[in-house]
Design a protein around this motif. Structure first.
Motif, PDB file in Angstrom:
ATOM      1  N   HIS A  50      34.803  69.490 -69.775  1.00  0.00           N
ATOM      2  CA  HIS A  50      34.256  70.359 -70.830  1.00  0.00           C
ATOM      3  C   HIS A  50      33.063  71.118 -70.251  1.00  0.00           C
TER       4      HIS A  50
ATOM      5  N   VAL B 135      31.094  65.680 -81.773  1.00  0.00           N
ATOM      6  CA  VAL B 135      32.213  65.778 -80.809  1.00  0.00           C
ATOM      7  C   VAL B 135      31.797  65.158 -79.465  1.00  0.00           C
TER       8      VAL B 135
ATOM      9  N   GLY C  77      33.648  62.023 -80.011  1.00  0.00           N
ATOM     10  CA  GLY C  77      34.881  62.485 -79.362  1.00  0.00           C
ATOM     11  C   GLY C  77      35.675  63.259 -80.416  1.00  0.00           C
TER      12      GLY C  77
ATOM     13  N   ILE D 136      37.030  76.033 -80.392  1.00  0.00           N
ATOM     14  CA  ILE D 136      37.647  76.180 -79.069  1.00  0.00           C
ATOM     15  C   ILE D 136      38.170  77.614 -78.973  1.00  0.00           C
TER      16      ILE D 136
ATOM     17  N   HIS E  42      36.510  76.597 -72.327  1.00  0.00           N
ATOM     18  CA  HIS E  42      36.102  75.418 -73.120  1.00  0.00           C
ATOM     19  C   HIS E  42      36.214  74.161 -72.251  1.00  0.00           C
TER      20      HIS E  42
ATOM     21  N   MET F 222      43.330  73.940 -83.269  1.00  0.00           N
ATOM     22  CA  MET F 222      43.826  73.742 -81.905  1.00  0.00           C
ATOM     23  C   MET F 222      44.888  74.796 -81.602  1.00  0.00           C
TER      24      MET F 222
ATOM     25  N   GLY G 296      45.454  75.124 -77.696  1.00  0.00           N
ATOM     26  CA  GLY G 296      45.896  73.816 -77.191  1.00  0.00           C
ATOM     27  C   GLY G 296      47.303  73.486 -77.655  1.00  0.00           C
TER      28      GLY G 296
ATOM     29  N   TYR H 124      47.260  67.099 -83.068  1.00  0.00           N
ATOM     30  CA  TYR H 124      47.193  66.108 -81.988  1.00  0.00           C
ATOM     31  C   TYR H 124      47.288  64.721 -82.642  1.00  0.00           C
TER      32      TYR H 124
ATOM     33  N   ARG I   5      50.062  65.762 -78.015  1.00  0.00           N
ATOM     34  CA  ARG I   5      49.195  64.803 -77.288  1.00  0.00           C
ATOM     35  C   ARG I   5      49.526  63.366 -77.703  1.00  0.00           C
TER      36      ARG I   5
ATOM     37  N   ASP J 295      40.189  62.505 -71.250  1.00  0.00           N
ATOM     38  CA  ASP J 295      39.352  62.421 -72.454  1.00  0.00           C
ATOM     39  C   ASP J 295      39.164  60.967 -72.890  1.00  0.00           C
TER      40      ASP J 295
ATOM     41  N   HIS K 232      40.744  59.985 -77.448  1.00  0.00           N
ATOM     42  CA  HIS K 232      41.734  61.050 -77.553  1.00  0.00           C
ATOM     43  C   HIS K 232      43.185  60.631 -77.285  1.00  0.00           C
TER      44      HIS K 232
HETATM   45  C1  LIG Z   1      36.652  67.666 -77.140  1.00  0.00           C
HETATM   46  C2  LIG Z   1      38.007  67.862 -77.634  1.00  0.00           C
HETATM   47  O1  LIG Z   1      38.428  67.201 -78.542  1.00  0.00           O
HETATM   48  C3  LIG Z   1      38.888  68.873 -77.060  1.00  0.00           C
HETATM   49  O2  LIG Z   1      38.203  69.790 -76.292  1.00  0.00           O
HETATM   50  C4  LIG Z   1      39.961  68.181 -76.282  1.00  0.00           C
HETATM   51  O3  LIG Z   1      39.396  67.627 -75.117  1.00  0.00           O
HETATM   52  C5  LIG Z   1      41.037  69.143 -75.944  1.00  0.00           C
HETATM   53  O4  LIG Z   1      42.077  68.472 -75.346  1.00  0.00           O
HETATM   54  P1  LIG Z   1      43.215  69.292 -74.586  1.00  0.00           P
HETATM   55  O5  LIG Z   1      42.589  69.801 -73.319  1.00  0.00           O
HETATM   56  O6  LIG Z   1      44.284  68.281 -74.354  1.00  0.00           O
HETATM   57  O7  LIG Z   1      43.611  70.388 -75.498  1.00  0.00           O
END
Ligand SMILES: CC(=O)[C@@H](O)[C@H](O)COP(=O)(O)O
Ligand SMILES: Cc1ncc(C[n+]2csc(CCOP(=O)(O)OP(=O)(O)O)c2C)c(N)n1
Ligand SMILES: [Mg+2]
Length: 637
Positions: free
Chosen positions: A42, A71, A114, A179, A298, A344, A347, A390, A418, A425, A429
């Motif tokens: 990050h 977070v 997190g 993000i 990000h 997301m 993502g 996720y 995910r 993470d 996560h």
């Molecule tokens: C901090 C957080 O929750 C997100 O930034 C997460 O780390 C994203 O994960 P991906 O990279 O798998 O999308």
């Protein structure tokens, strides 16, 4: 970090003159850029809070004063200033330090984070605990971003704080980004506050009116006083959202102006009750590419720090790409399909669909609970939402899945991204629990594809028939073999698995892409003269009972493999079937053990927990009596 400053702890920092702090910020930034360029992680959120972090540790007496990072993805500067500089090279690696604040790791991490939007509740809890103990001097600070502020939890906490009135400071770190672009009405409101369109303009008009040389002198003193009180207590108060909740609002302040920040924080310190400081920052501050293309920076992978070019660019097909492309194809032929994401968008690979059909993709902010009930509402009105969440964040919306969707048998497709271990993470996560928490929900359909083709077919099947109620498809982060060029859609039979390979000695039942490991393991086991059958369950609910009867009546040893927790998972479902049907066979379940899985690459974690190819080969040889079982199922050295 600056050699000559030698800052290891906030105490070192507090010994510096305020004039040295900006220079220190430059050195922290440089360290961060170097580190993330060579390791990934990050990035831009941390760059954006360097001054804020320095100012907070400078002004407040951490760790006695409590500081919670929402977070926690922006906490790298905090880690560097709180004794973790020498271990930072291991950030996010197996056995290394966590990428998020963690109470196990440091006394400066007052609360583990997190997942988003927990900070205000947590700091309120601590502030109320201090109040209860009669401690009126300790300070309590939560730092929360504008994205995290969109969640219901943040507002539940503000509502409570405005009522309880303990001493606490919420720092709203407003960089006008989540993000992806931050969405929702709150963002517009915050922008209005920062540009001073309404609240600040009103404040200064009123100030002018009350201090106008002619006016107040002509008014009786009592009238002027009452007017002032009414204006402050009513008009101003109710024109500011936070003030209306009984939380004093300060700002906006430039979050990169360090002397100003230090000054403002010093001033706020003695003010009792809940306060909010609106701090405006730039995500990616100090690294030009990150200040423009926010979503990309990000959490980048390794990059060239001079040019910003991505290194080791991944060219393989991902489940996410297959998802994004397939949903566009399906939506083009089925007008009922709507996509939902709780913040997301990129993502979850929905960016292209958003561009192509903006009115059919809803980014609802960091609001998983709302996302699910919103999906239920759309479904109740005849649309077919593909609610993409996720796995780990779906945990937040469990009641909504049960009460709002399943109980009402609404057609919502849960695209659970995910799923399984997610990698670096770490424990906050991993998508470990979704099979276990979903398979007990009456009426839900739960599936996981072994490959890209199966994935497309499941997404197709979820919209290809009659009413089905909730339909969950779980898939992992990352790579899959690409789709065959001519792959069309097949409607799959609900609750039907498939035989991948016949065998005589042992049967393996797998769920999801870990079936690829099983395929490879079965081949390798031939060298040990073990003839292993392999079945892909495909559905964890309903189970394919015909297939299970075949397996349990033919084999005396069965192994299940899944990328999820063993307790309550797909293997447990198979075990329940076995017991209920009166089969007596040896059953071994592979998956995540009863512990919070650690951080590391996905491959490392599959290996560590014994369900990669090597682990499966080992498990088969053990149950077949060909090798001795090691002492422990898994070990972290
Ligand atoms: C901090 C957080 O929750 C997100 O930034 C997460 O780390 C994203 O994960 P991906 O990279 O798998 O999308
Ligand atoms: C419950 C939950 N949902 C989604 C996420 C994924 N996520 C991590 S950071 C982030 C954006 C946060 O935006 P903001 O709070 O403004 O911080 P910034 O990234 O701008 O510094 C999101 C959506 C999460 N961590 N937790
Ligand atoms: Mg933000």
């Amino acid at each position: 970090m600056p050699e000559h400053y030698n800052i290891d702890t906030p105490d070192d920092l507090r010994r510096l003159p305020v004039t040295s702090l900006q220079h220190l910020c430059g050195e922290i930034r440089s360290f961060l850029i170097d580190h993330v360029a060579s390791n990934g992680g990050h990035f831009s959120s941390s760059l954006g809070v360097v001054e804020l972090t320095v100012a907070l540790h400078y002004v407040f007496n951490t760790p006695e004063d409590k500081l919670v990072w929402d977070v926690g993805h922006q906490a790298y500067p905090h880690k560097l200033l709180t004794g973790r500089k020498s271990r930072f090279h291991s950030n996010r690696l197996l056995e290394g330090i966590s990428g998020f604040p963690s109470r196990d790791e440091s006394i400066y991490d007052a609360f583990g984070t997190g997942h988003s939007s927990t900070s205000i509740s947590a700091i309120l809890g601590m502030a109320c605990a201090a109040k209860y103990r009669g401690d009126h001097t300790r300070q309590h600070i939560a730092v929360i971003g504008d994205g995290a502020m969109t969640a219901g939890m943040a507002f539940e906490a503000l509502n409570n704080a405005g009522y309880e009135q303990p001493n606490m400071l919420v720092i709203l770190n407003d960089n006008n980004m989540s993000i992806d672009a931050n969405t929702g009405a709150l963002q517009n409101y915050l922008t209005e506050l920062t540009t001073g369109k309404h609240y600040n303009a009103l404040k200064s008009h009123i100030r002018k009116l009350l201090t106008h040389p002619g006016q107040p002198a002509n008014w009786p003193v009592e009238v002027a006083r009452k007017l002032q009180k009414a204006v402050k207590g009513g008009l101003l108060r109710y024109s500011n959202l936070f003030e209306a909740l009984n939380i004093r609002y300060f700002g906006p302040v430039d979050g990169h102006d360090l002397p100003k920040l230090v000054h403002v924080l010093e001033k706020l310190k003695p003010i009792p009750g809940p306060k909010l400081l609106h701090c405006v920052t730039t995500k990616g501050q100090g690294f030009a590419p990150a200040m423009t293309d926010h979503a990309k920076w990000h959490a980048p992978k390794k990059f060239d720090r001079a040019t910003g070019a991505t290194l080791d660019a991944d060219t393989t097909t991902t489940f996410q790409q297959v998802f994004g492309d397939t949903l566009i194809t399906l939506a083009n032929s089925n007008p009922k399909i709507i996509a939902i994401t709780p913040a997301m968008l990129s993502g979850s690979a929905l960016t292209n669909m958003k561009k192509q059909m903006p009115e059919r993709v809803f980014d609802v902010g960091i609001t998983e609970q709302h996302a699910v009930t919103f999906a239920a509402g759309l479904a109740a009105d005849g649309l077919l939402p593909y609610c993409t969440i996720y796995s780990t964040f779906l945990q937040r919306a469990y009641d909504q899945v049960i009460h709002d969707v399943a109980l009402q048998k609404l057609n919502v497709v849960f695209c659970i991204d995910r799923a399984g271990v997610t990698g670096q993470d770490g424990p906050t996560h991993h998508g470990a629990f979704d099979i276990a928490f979903l398979r007990c929900v009456p009426g839900i359909i739960g599936a996981s594809p072994m490959d890209a083709e199966d994935f497309r077919d499941l997404l197709f099947t979820a919209q290809a028939g009659e009413s089905h109620g909730p339909f969950a498809v779980r898939y992992p982060k990352g790579t899959t073999a690409p789709l065959p060029p001519t792959a069309g859609f097949r409607k799959l039979a609900i609750g039907k698995g498939r035989k991948i390979r016949s065998g005589r000695d042992i049967a393996i039942l797998s769920l999801g892409p870990v079936g690829q490991y099983v395929t490879a393991a079965c081949k390798e086991l031939e060298a040990y003269h073990l003839d292993v059958a392999h079945y892909d369950l495909r559905f964890f609910k309903p189970l394919d009972e015909t297939l299970l009867h075949e397996v349990f009546s033919r084999f005396s040893t069965v192994i299940t493999v899944e990328d999820g927790c063993i307790q309550g998972g797909a293997g447990s479902a198979v075990m329940e079937f076995m017991v209920e049907q009166g089969y007596h066979v040896t059953l071994k379940r592979l998956g995540l053990p009863d512990t919070f899985a650690t951080q590391g690459t996905q491959q490392q974690l599959h290996e560590l927990y014994g369900y990669d190819k090597k682990g499966i080969v080992q498990a088969v040889r053990e149950v077949a009596g060909r090798v001795k079982k090691p002492e422990a199922d898994f070990q972290i050295h």
